[in-house]
Structures are given as structure tokens and as C-alpha cells.
Design a protein around this motif. Structure first.
Motif, short mmCIF file in Angstrom:
data_model
loop_
_atom_site.label_atom_id
_atom_site.label_comp_id
_atom_site.label_asym_id
_atom_site.label_seq_id
_atom_site.Cartn_x
_atom_site.Cartn_y
_atom_site.Cartn_z
N ALA A 24 -9.34 -10.40 13.83
CA ALA A 24 -10.05 -10.20 12.56
C ALA A 24 -11.22 -9.24 12.77
O ALA A 24 -11.98 -9.39 13.73
N HIS A 25 -11.33 -8.26 11.91
CA HIS A 25 -12.45 -7.31 11.92
C HIS A 25 -12.98 -7.20 10.49
O HIS A 25 -12.82 -6.16 9.83
N PRO A 26 -13.63 -8.25 9.99
CA PRO A 26 -14.14 -8.20 8.61
C PRO A 26 -15.18 -7.09 8.43
O PRO A 26 -15.31 -6.56 7.33
N ASP A 27 -15.87 -6.71 9.50
CA ASP A 27 -16.84 -5.62 9.41
C ASP A 27 -16.15 -4.28 9.14
O ASP A 27 -16.75 -3.37 8.58
N GLN A 28 -14.88 -4.17 9.53
CA GLN A 28 -14.11 -2.96 9.29
C GLN A 28 -13.11 -3.13 8.15
O GLN A 28 -12.44 -2.18 7.75
N GLU A 41 -8.68 -5.56 3.46
CA GLU A 41 -9.37 -6.38 2.46
C GLU A 41 -9.05 -5.98 1.03
O GLU A 41 -9.21 -6.78 0.12
N ASP A 42 -8.56 -4.76 0.82
CA ASP A 42 -8.17 -4.36 -0.54
C ASP A 42 -6.74 -4.76 -0.87
O ASP A 42 -6.20 -4.35 -1.87
N THR A 43 -6.12 -5.57 0.00
CA THR A 43 -4.76 -6.11 -0.08
C THR A 43 -3.69 -5.10 0.32
O THR A 43 -2.51 -5.40 0.25
N GLY A 44 -4.07 -3.91 0.77
CA GLY A 44 -3.10 -2.98 1.32
C GLY A 44 -2.62 -3.48 2.67
O GLY A 44 -3.29 -4.29 3.33
N GLU A 45 -1.46 -3.01 3.10
CA GLU A 45 -0.89 -3.46 4.36
C GLU A 45 -0.19 -2.30 5.07
O GLU A 45 0.28 -1.38 4.43
N ILE A 46 -0.15 -2.40 6.40
CA ILE A 46 0.71 -1.54 7.20
C ILE A 46 1.63 -2.47 7.97
O ILE A 46 1.17 -3.36 8.69
N LEU A 47 2.93 -2.28 7.79
CA LEU A 47 3.92 -3.11 8.45
C LEU A 47 4.17 -2.59 9.87
O LEU A 47 3.89 -1.42 10.16
N PRO A 48 4.70 -3.43 10.75
CA PRO A 48 4.93 -3.00 12.13
C PRO A 48 5.81 -1.75 12.28
O PRO A 48 5.65 -1.00 13.23
N ASP A 49 6.69 -1.52 11.33
CA ASP A 49 7.57 -0.34 11.41
C ASP A 49 6.91 0.92 10.82
O ASP A 49 7.53 1.97 10.73
N GLY A 50 5.63 0.81 10.41
CA GLY A 50 4.88 1.95 9.89
C GLY A 50 4.88 2.09 8.38
O GLY A 50 4.17 2.94 7.84
N ARG A 51 5.69 1.28 7.68
CA ARG A 51 5.68 1.35 6.22
C ARG A 51 4.33 0.91 5.69
O ARG A 51 3.68 0.05 6.25
N ALA A 54 1.00 -0.52 -0.70
CA ALA A 54 -0.20 -0.17 -1.46
C ALA A 54 -0.95 -1.43 -1.90
O ALA A 54 -0.35 -2.48 -2.10
N PRO A 55 -2.27 -1.32 -2.05
CA PRO A 55 -3.06 -2.46 -2.54
C PRO A 55 -2.55 -2.93 -3.89
O PRO A 55 -2.09 -2.14 -4.71
N ARG A 56 -2.62 -4.25 -4.10
CA ARG A 56 -2.13 -4.84 -5.34
C ARG A 56 -3.24 -5.35 -6.25
O ARG A 56 -2.99 -5.74 -7.36
N ARG A 57 -4.45 -5.38 -5.80
CA ARG A 57 -5.51 -5.87 -6.67
C ARG A 57 -6.30 -4.70 -7.24
O ARG A 57 -6.32 -3.61 -6.68
N LEU A 58 -6.96 -4.95 -8.34
CA LEU A 58 -7.79 -3.92 -8.95
C LEU A 58 -9.02 -3.72 -8.08
O LEU A 58 -9.59 -4.68 -7.56
#
Length: 67
Positions: A24-28, A41-51, A54-58
Motif C-alpha cells: 500500500a502506498h496511500p501517499d502515492q 485511488e481514483d478506481t483506475g487499475e492496471i492488470l498484470p497483463d498490462g491492460r 479506466a476509473p469508474r467514479r466521478l
């Protein structure tokens, strides 16, 4: 990859964000889950395969129109 009992959801599962946080790096603004997903924290994600998921929250406040 996951050795938790019960096993955490895989990176391909729709509930992948429910996996255990291992770094966890909440500072980053990010965390790495045991399934290899980088969760931001903006709900965006990077999957292990690089996909990229996009963030889902406003990110800006929603205002209601005056009546």
C-alpha cells in the motif's frame, strides 16, 4: 498467485478489487493486490497483463440544478 484462504479473486474476475492488499502506498495513491492488480485511488487499475481499466467514479463534484 494468491495463497490466502479462501482464495482471492483473480485479476480477470469482475470482483478483482476484493483481493488482499499486499503493498500500500496511500501517499502515492496506489496499492498492489495479491492478484497482481495495481489499484489506484481514483478506481483506475492496471492488470498484470498490462491492460488498463479506466476509473469508474466521478472525479469532480456533482451539483444539482436549482428548481
Amino acid at each position: 498467485m494468491c495463497q490466502h484462504k479462501p482464495t482471492c479473486p483473480s485479476a480477470e474476475a469482475t470482483d478483482r478489487e476484493a483481493a488482499t492488499v499486499v503493498v500500500a502506498h496511500p501517499d502515492q495513491g496506489w496499492s498492489r493486490l495479491c492478484n497482481g492488480v495495481l489499484l489506484f485511488e481514483d478506481t483506475g487499475e492496471i492488470l498484470p497483463d498490462g491492460r488498463i481499466i479506466a476509473p469508474r467514479r466521478l472525479t469532480s463534484p456533482v451539483t444539482s440544478a436549482a428548481a
